[in-house]
Structure formats: structure tokens, C-alpha cells
Enzyme design. Structure first.
Site, short mmCIF file in Angstrom:
data_model
loop_
_atom_site.label_atom_id
_atom_site.label_comp_id
_atom_site.label_asym_id
_atom_site.label_seq_id
_atom_site.Cartn_x
_atom_site.Cartn_y
_atom_site.Cartn_z
N CYS A 74 0.82 -1.26 -0.01
CA CYS A 74 -0.05 0.04 -0.03
C CYS A 74 0.84 1.39 -0.07
O CYS A 74 1.95 1.24 0.74
CB CYS A 74 -1.06 0.07 1.23
SG CYS A 74 -2.09 -1.28 1.27
N ARG A 82 4.17 -0.48 -4.91
CA ARG A 82 3.62 -0.88 -3.46
C ARG A 82 2.44 -1.59 -3.45
O ARG A 82 2.00 -2.29 -2.34
CB ARG A 82 3.78 0.39 -2.39
CG ARG A 82 4.66 1.16 -2.64
CD ARG A 82 4.67 2.52 -1.51
NE ARG A 82 4.59 1.86 -0.15
CZ ARG A 82 5.69 1.61 0.54
NH1 ARG A 82 6.67 1.98 0.01
NH2 ARG A 82 5.31 1.33 1.68
N TRP A 119 -2.78 -2.87 -1.60
CA TRP A 119 -2.64 -4.19 -1.94
C TRP A 119 -3.15 -4.77 -0.66
O TRP A 119 -2.80 -4.84 0.56
CB TRP A 119 -0.79 -4.55 -1.58
CG TRP A 119 -0.34 -5.82 -1.97
CD1 TRP A 119 0.10 -6.68 -3.06
CD2 TRP A 119 -0.31 -6.99 -0.82
NE1 TRP A 119 0.40 -7.57 -2.76
CE2 TRP A 119 0.35 -8.14 -1.65
CE3 TRP A 119 -0.45 -6.88 0.53
CZ2 TRP A 119 0.29 -9.12 -0.94
CZ3 TRP A 119 -0.23 -8.17 1.09
CH2 TRP A 119 0.18 -9.10 0.51
N ASN A 135 -1.55 2.73 5.56
CA ASN A 135 -0.51 1.54 5.07
C ASN A 135 -0.29 0.84 6.42
O ASN A 135 0.32 1.67 7.29
CB ASN A 135 0.44 2.37 4.43
CG ASN A 135 1.52 1.23 4.05
OD1 ASN A 135 2.86 1.48 4.28
ND2 ASN A 135 1.31 0.09 4.03
N GLY A 136 -0.40 -0.41 6.32
CA GLY A 136 -0.18 -1.06 7.49
C GLY A 136 -1.35 -2.05 8.08
O GLY A 136 -2.35 -2.40 7.31
N GLU A 162 17.95 -17.07 -8.44
CA GLU A 162 17.34 -15.69 -8.82
C GLU A 162 16.84 -15.77 -10.29
O GLU A 162 15.83 -15.07 -10.34
CB GLU A 162 18.70 -14.62 -8.46
CG GLU A 162 18.15 -13.21 -8.95
CD GLU A 162 17.12 -12.46 -8.40
OE1 GLU A 162 16.67 -13.20 -7.20
OE2 GLU A 162 16.48 -11.54 -8.74
N LYS A 172 13.01 -14.70 -10.86
CA LYS A 172 12.56 -13.75 -11.64
C LYS A 172 11.69 -14.17 -12.68
O LYS A 172 10.68 -13.58 -13.15
CB LYS A 172 13.92 -12.92 -12.45
CG LYS A 172 13.63 -11.59 -12.73
CD LYS A 172 14.30 -10.81 -11.52
CE LYS A 172 13.73 -11.12 -10.10
NZ LYS A 172 14.17 -10.19 -9.13
N GLU A 221 8.31 -15.03 -11.49
CA GLU A 221 7.56 -13.82 -10.74
C GLU A 221 6.94 -12.89 -12.06
O GLU A 221 5.62 -12.69 -11.99
CB GLU A 221 8.85 -13.09 -10.35
CG GLU A 221 8.24 -11.70 -9.64
CD GLU A 221 9.61 -11.17 -8.72
OE1 GLU A 221 10.66 -11.19 -9.04
OE2 GLU A 221 9.16 -10.28 -7.99
N HIS A 228 18.79 -35.61 -7.40
CA HIS A 228 18.26 -36.15 -6.20
C HIS A 228 16.78 -35.89 -5.98
O HIS A 228 15.80 -35.75 -5.04
CB HIS A 228 18.82 -35.38 -4.95
CG HIS A 228 20.38 -35.66 -4.86
ND1 HIS A 228 20.62 -37.00 -4.58
CD2 HIS A 228 21.29 -35.23 -4.93
CE1 HIS A 228 22.10 -37.31 -4.55
NE2 HIS A 228 22.39 -36.02 -4.94
N LYS A 239 5.98 -4.58 -4.04
CA LYS A 239 7.67 -4.52 -4.24
C LYS A 239 7.82 -4.37 -2.53
O LYS A 239 8.93 -4.99 -2.16
CB LYS A 239 7.77 -3.12 -4.64
CG LYS A 239 9.58 -2.99 -4.74
CD LYS A 239 9.84 -2.22 -5.93
CE LYS A 239 11.52 -2.21 -6.25
NZ LYS A 239 11.70 -3.71 -6.50
C1 F6R Z 1 11.77 -10.14 -6.26
C2 F6R Z 1 11.58 -8.96 -5.10
C3 F6R Z 1 11.45 -9.56 -3.81
C4 F6R Z 1 12.47 -8.57 -2.73
C5 F6R Z 1 12.02 -8.94 -1.56
C6 F6R Z 1 12.77 -8.23 -0.41
O1 F6R Z 1 12.13 -9.62 -7.50
O2 F6R Z 1 11.83 -8.06 -5.52
O3 F6R Z 1 11.77 -10.94 -3.91
O4 F6R Z 1 13.70 -8.90 -3.31
O5 F6R Z 1 10.45 -8.87 -1.21
O6 F6R Z 1 12.58 -6.91 -0.44
P1 F6R Z 1 13.78 -6.03 0.17
O7 F6R Z 1 14.93 -5.94 -0.68
O8 F6R Z 1 13.00 -4.50 -0.18
O9 F6R Z 1 13.70 -6.29 1.51
#
Ligand code: F6R
Length: 602
Positions: A2, A27, A73, A99-100, A477, A481, A484, A500, A597
Site C-alpha cells: 500500500c 507498493r 495491496w 498503510n499497515g 535468482e 525472476k 515472478e 536427487h 514491491k
Molecule cells: C523479487 C523481489 C522480492 C524482494 C523481497 C525483499 O524480484 O523484489 O523478492 O527482493 O521482497 O525486498 P527488500 O529487498 O525490499 O527487503
């Protein structure tokens, strides 16, 4: 999770509120809304969907010099028009964005209902305007009413409120970020700086327990007892252009392509005479460290794995822990433990929780973050900034690269300080090679064959990513990505693990992307051959002269560099692969479904 914004000044508020919300959409983007106040009542406009939908539903620009806005969100209640913020009291005189998470909202709702308040949404937030209304009726003073309202809230909040007939915005924070932006003739409040970066770079990072009252000509910060509080004004050094998409179709593409600049900023001034120098952490800063714990989530966890390996190689006890599992996975902690919170946003609830637990157990804490003034930066004993600039695409790209490089440099600073550590034989060569990394990333961006490869493989059933040593975290990673933003099934494995269990899934319709760095890759080639024998197309991701290339069906090439940096170049190829695959599938690149995010709930 949010985003909130508030604005008060002398011109019209709707345009800056709506453009601010667009910059905060990373957000959360399942509903959006604004409320403006113009002397003839508080007018709320809100709906499910993105800010663009809200804009298209507005017949004309709402009029008023002050207002609040929200991009959601969902936590409590599905993304519907009713659950979108702002929420109001029964009469519609008090409007609030939040937000919260309010933990005690059910009991508050029950007692407010008993007083005659009517609720329209499933949200926890809606109790807040009703509480303010209730206490206004009792005290006749909105500021006191806001103070009393936040006093009874349990949980986390950054809130902003406007009230019919008042030339003021009221705001408070506890456990959720809130920053005040100071322009010549207008004030902003927002969850994050990009909301108003195009208008002002002068900010005050508010602290938990701060209550702010803005009127068109002044701002006032107090504690919850009403005592005045002084907060320093900071100037943000992010370029306002960083907050926009520029010439690119998507923020993610822009952020992938601006990695050379981001990395140059990350490194600038930090390598001196073959050694690493961090601004506030001179040589000797880590001489008491006996154990380093990295705590992080998602992509940041993968960057922590990358950096953690280098600390471990220096002979220092190292744990790389998923922040959400910290309680059950952490080894013993004492004052010689350095707990490093790796967090782009500096606001991730799981990471904050883990690092607070480490601090309670006696550890020294260090935040490695992108956001100056973030909760992690303020709460940790020390902070190191990755200097990647604002990242808006939900999928982290440039911040991963800047995190990994920062952590690699940090590993060398720590190894240099800890008396029992063993410095890497080729440390000087490694640090020297770092200077070429931005240009090498540029080469990958200019020459990548990821787009046609994405087209060739997009019809596959699953996508596997494997690697050993430093390439293991790159494989993880790459898979994160890919899943996602494409919504396709993708998994990353340590190469040796494939046989395995996961090998049972391998067929001619499951390409295997084998990442090679030239360091500890022994098992990657043999496991790739085993997958190839079961019909899987193999894509080598690594330097041209790597033996893996000989057995691969396709190759994503990276320039030769020190093996410590090769994985970061391979990761850029995998970022491009995900981006092009998702584009070909017509996915919403910057706003993948269900994600946000900054994950500020546990
Ligand atoms: C994936 C992504 C998330 C963040 C995770 C931690 O692309 O962005 O997996 O890496 O939510 O976020 P931060 O780094 O802000 O603690």
C-alpha cells in the site's frame, strides 16, 4: 505494501496526488483512490484496479487544494470498490488513507458499532476515520482526536487524514514508513520519496510516534503527547528522472538497462589503494566480528548468498538466513555477531523482525539498503547504501546487482578487519576487475541473445536453472525472476541436487539454464549432461570458453572477468530472458499479479 500520499498547498491537489500514486503503484495496485477537500465537503473517488482506471473514471479533475490518496495491496478484504481507500466515517466528514495492519480492528469495530457507527468495508482501516469522528465529537479538537485514535490502535500504520471544513492534513506513523516532502508552497506526505520526487528533493523522514499537522503555510511535528519534535531536513540525491520510465516501455527494462550507471554509483569512491573504504565504516570497524549473519528475503536473500559465500571463504563463520525463518534457523548470537539486514526497501517486515531479534540477542546490526531514511537504515547500528537509485518495477533487477557488489565489497572490508580471516589470494585482482564491471554489463545489454532465445523456449512446460558455488544463488535468482513476471513454472537448484529428485520432471519440454562462473562449477557440467541425456535443451549462461558451452544447445554469453563478478553478468542475461519471455506472453511486467514491491506485512 500500500502506498499513501497527502498534499496540501495553494494550487489544485488532484494532479499531484494522482501522479504521486502512479509513482507509488509498485507498493500495490489492486485498488486506488483519492479524497479532496475544497470547502464544500470531502469528496472521495475510489475503485478497484490500477490508478489508470481511477483516472479514467474521473469525469473532471476533482477540485481542492488538499487531499489524500492510496494505492492498495489487499490484506483485509478483497480488492473491491468498497474496500478501496480512502475510508470515511459514517457522515463522510473524515477521510483516511492507511498503510499497515490494525490488529485490534475487530474489537474497535464492535465498540464503535455500539455507538451507532456504520461500516461499509471489510477493511481494518475503516475503524480509523470512525475513531477520529468519535473523539472529535468528544473533544471538539481534531488534532487531539487523531492523537487519541492512534493511541488505541494496535499494529502498524502510516495514516493521513483530512476533515471537512479544515485547512489541514493530519498524519501519524508507527511501524510503516512516512516521509514529509517540503516544496516552496506545498507540503507532501508519502510512503516513499518517488511519490513527490518530481516536485521536491527536500524531505523529513518521520519516526515512529510522530504526529504531523500540515496547513497550507506551515508544518508541525509533535510526539503523541503533543510535545513539539525537531526532525532534520534531508536532501535526496536521487535524480527526478529516475522516478519515471523515460524512453522505456517498462520500469523493469529501464532498470535493467541503467545497471551500468547504478553499479558505477555503487562502486564510486569505495575502492582505494586496492582496498575497500565505506563512508562511515573505516578500516578496523569490524575487527571484533566473529560471526556474520545475513538476513534477507527473496531477491535480497539471493544477493546475500552471493556476498555470504565470500565472507565464508575468508574463514569467518557465516550464516545466510531467510529472514522469515530467522527464529528457527539462527545459530548462537552474541556481541561478536554482526547481523546484516539486506533489504532494498529497508521496510520488509520479515527482515526488520529478524534483525530486531538479532539485536535483542546482543548482535551488532548493519543495514545494507537502497533507501536512505528507511526503517532498516534508522534502526540498525550502521547502514551501508547500495546507491542504485529508485527502483519502481516490482521485480528487483538493478538493486540485486548493486546489493551483490556492495556485499562483495563488504566481505572484503570485513575480511580485512578480522584478525583471523584469510584474505583471498587474488583480492587485489578481484577489486581491480570491479572497475570494469559497469562496462561489461553494458556489453551484455548490447549483445544479448536473450530475446530470440525467449521466443524459442517460451512454449516449454517448465524452466530449470542450475549452478554451483556462486552460480547457485544466480540460478535461484534467475528462476525467481522468471516465475515472478512470466507466471510460468520455474525452479532453481544447486546443480548437484538435480539428480536427487527434480530430474524426474526433466523432459524435452523443460529447458535447463546452466549458469557457470568459472569458480566451483565442477558439478554443473555433469548435471547438465544428465539432463541433456533425458532430452532437455541445455542453455549455457557463462563465458565463451567455458566447457559447458561445448555440450549446450544454446549459449547466453558473458564477457571474461574475475570469477567473483561473472555470476552478476550471467544474472543480467537471465533478467533479460525473463523480461523478453514475459513481454512475449503479454504479462504486466512492472506489476505482476498478487505481488507488491515493499512487503511490510509478515
Ligand atoms: C523479487 C523481489 C522480492 C524482494 C523481497 C525483499 O524480484 O523484489 O523478492 O527482493 O521482497 O525486498 P527488500 O529487498 O525490499 O527487503
Amino acid at each position: 505494501m500500500c502506498g499513501i500520499i497527502a498534499r496540501i498547498g495553494h494550487g489544485n491537489a488532484a494532479e499531484p496526488l494522482l501522479s504521486g500514486l502512479e509513482n507509488l503503484e509498485y507498493r500495490g495496485y489492486d485498488s486506488a483512490g483519492i479524497a479532496v477537500q475544497n470547502g464544500s465537503g470531502v469528496k472521495v473517488h475510489k475503485c478497484s484496479g490500477e490508478v489508470s482506471r481511477l483516472k479514467s473514471k474521473l469525469d473532471s479533475q476533482p477540485h481542492g487544494n488538499m487531499g489524500i490518496g492510496h494505492t492498495r495491496w489487499s490484506t483485509h478484504g478483497p480488492p473491491t470498490d468498497e474496500n478501496a481507500h480512502p475510508h470515511t466515517d459514517t457522515a463522510g466528514d473524515v477521510a483516511v488513507v492507511h498503510n499497515g495492519v490494525i490488529d485490534n480492528y475487530e474489537e474497535l469495530k464492535t465498540s464503535l458499532r455500539a455507538e451507532g457507527h456504520e461500516f461499509e468495508s471489510d477493511t481494518d482501516t475503516e475503524v480509523i476515520p470512525h475513531l477520529i469522528d468519535e473523539y472529535r465529537a468528544e473533544t471538539g479538537d481534531t488534532e487531539r482526536a487523531v492523537r487519541r485514535a492512534v493511541d488505541v490502535l494496535e499494529g502498524s500504520y502510516a495514516i493521513a487524514a483530512i476533515v471537512d471544513g479544515e485547512e489541514a492534513v493530519y498524519a501519524a506513523r508507527k511501524g510503516s514508513p512516512l516521509v514529509l516532502g517540503l516544496d516552496d508552497d506545498e507540503w507532501y506526505l508519502a510512503s516513499d520519496v518517488p511519490a513527490f520526487l518530481e516536485r521536491t528533493e527536500d524531505v523529513i523522514y518521520l519516526e515512529d510516534g510522530d504526529l504531523v499537522v500540515l496547513d497550507p503555510d506551515a508544518y508541525r511535528i509533535t510526539d503523541l503527547d503533543g510535545n513539539p519534535v525537531e526532525r532534520a531536513v534531508d536532501t535526496v540525491d536521487w535524480d527526478p528522472e529516475d522516478a519515471g520510465k523515460g524512453e522505456y516501455d517498462h520500469y523493469m527494462r529501464k532498470e535493467i538497462h541503467t545497471q551500468p550507471t547504478a553499479l558505477a554509483n555503487t562502486i564510486e569512491g569505495r575502492i582505494e589503494d586496492g582496498d575497500v573504504a565505506f563512508e562511515d565504516l573505516p578500516a578496523g570497524s569490524f575487527e571484533d566480528v566473529e560471526c556474520v549473519q545475513f538476513v534477507a528475503c527473496g531477491t535480497s536473500y539471493h544477493a546475500a548468498m552471493y556476498g555470504g559465500q565470500l565472507v565464508r571463504e575468508a574463514g569467518i563463520r557465516t550464516e545466510v538466513l531467510r529472514a522469515s525463518e530467522y527464529e528457527s534457523t539462527s545459530g548462537p548470537v552474541d556481541e561478536n555477531t554482526l547481523a546484516v539486514a539486506v533489504t532494498q526497501s529497508g521496510e520488509t517486515a520479515d527482515t526488520l523482525d529478524a534483525v530486531r531479534t538479532a539485536a535483542d540477542r546482543g548482535a551488532r546490526t548493519l543495514a545494507v539498503t537502497n533507501v536512505v531514511g528507511s526503517t532498516a537504515a534508522r534502526e540498525a547500528d550502521d547502514a551501508v547504501y547500495i546507491r542504485a537509485g529508485p527502483e519502481v518495477g516490482v521485480a528487483a533487477t538493478k538493486t540485486y546487482s548493486s546489493q551483490a557488489v556492495t556485499l562483495a565489497m563488504l566481505s572484503q572490508r570485513i575480511a580485512g578487519d578480522v584478525p583471523t580471516a584469510t584474505a583471498a589470494d587474488d583480492r587485489a585482482a578481484m577489486l581491480e576487475a570491479l572497475a570494469d564491471l559497469p562496462q561489461q554489463v553494458e556489453t551484455v545489454l548490447e549483445t544479448s541473445e536473450a530475446e530470440p532465445l525467449a521466443a524459442d523456449t517460451i512454449d516449454s512446460e517448465s524452466f530449470f536453472f542450475i549452478g554451483n558455488g556462486p552460480a547457485h544463488s544466480v540460478a535461484l535468482e534467475g528462476a525467481l525472476k522468471f516465475k515472478e513476471i512470466t507466471y510460468e513454472h520455474a525452479e532453481g537448484f544447486a546443480a548437484g541436487e538435480l539428480k536427487h529428485g527434480p530430474l524426474a520432471l526433466v523432459t524435452g519440454k523443460t529447458p535447463v539454464f546452466a549458469v557457470a562462473t568459472g569458480d566451483a562449477d565442477g558439478k554443473t557440467k555433469t548435471n547438465a549432461i544428465e539432463a541433456k541425456s533425458r532430452g532437455a535443451p541445455i542453455v549455457a549462461v557463462g563465458p565463451d570458453d567455458h566447457p559447458l558451452v561445448d555440450i549446450a544447445d544454446a549459449h547466453l554469453s558473458v564477457p571474461d572477468t574475475h570469477p567473483v563478478w561473472t555470476g552478476l553478468l550471467a544474472n543480467v542475461q537471465l533478467q533479460l530472458l525473463s523480461y523478453h519471455a514475459a513481454t512475449q506472453l503479454d504479462r504486466p511486467i512492472d506489476k505482476p499479479r498478487n505481488l507488491a514491491k515493499s512487503v511490510t506485512v509478515e
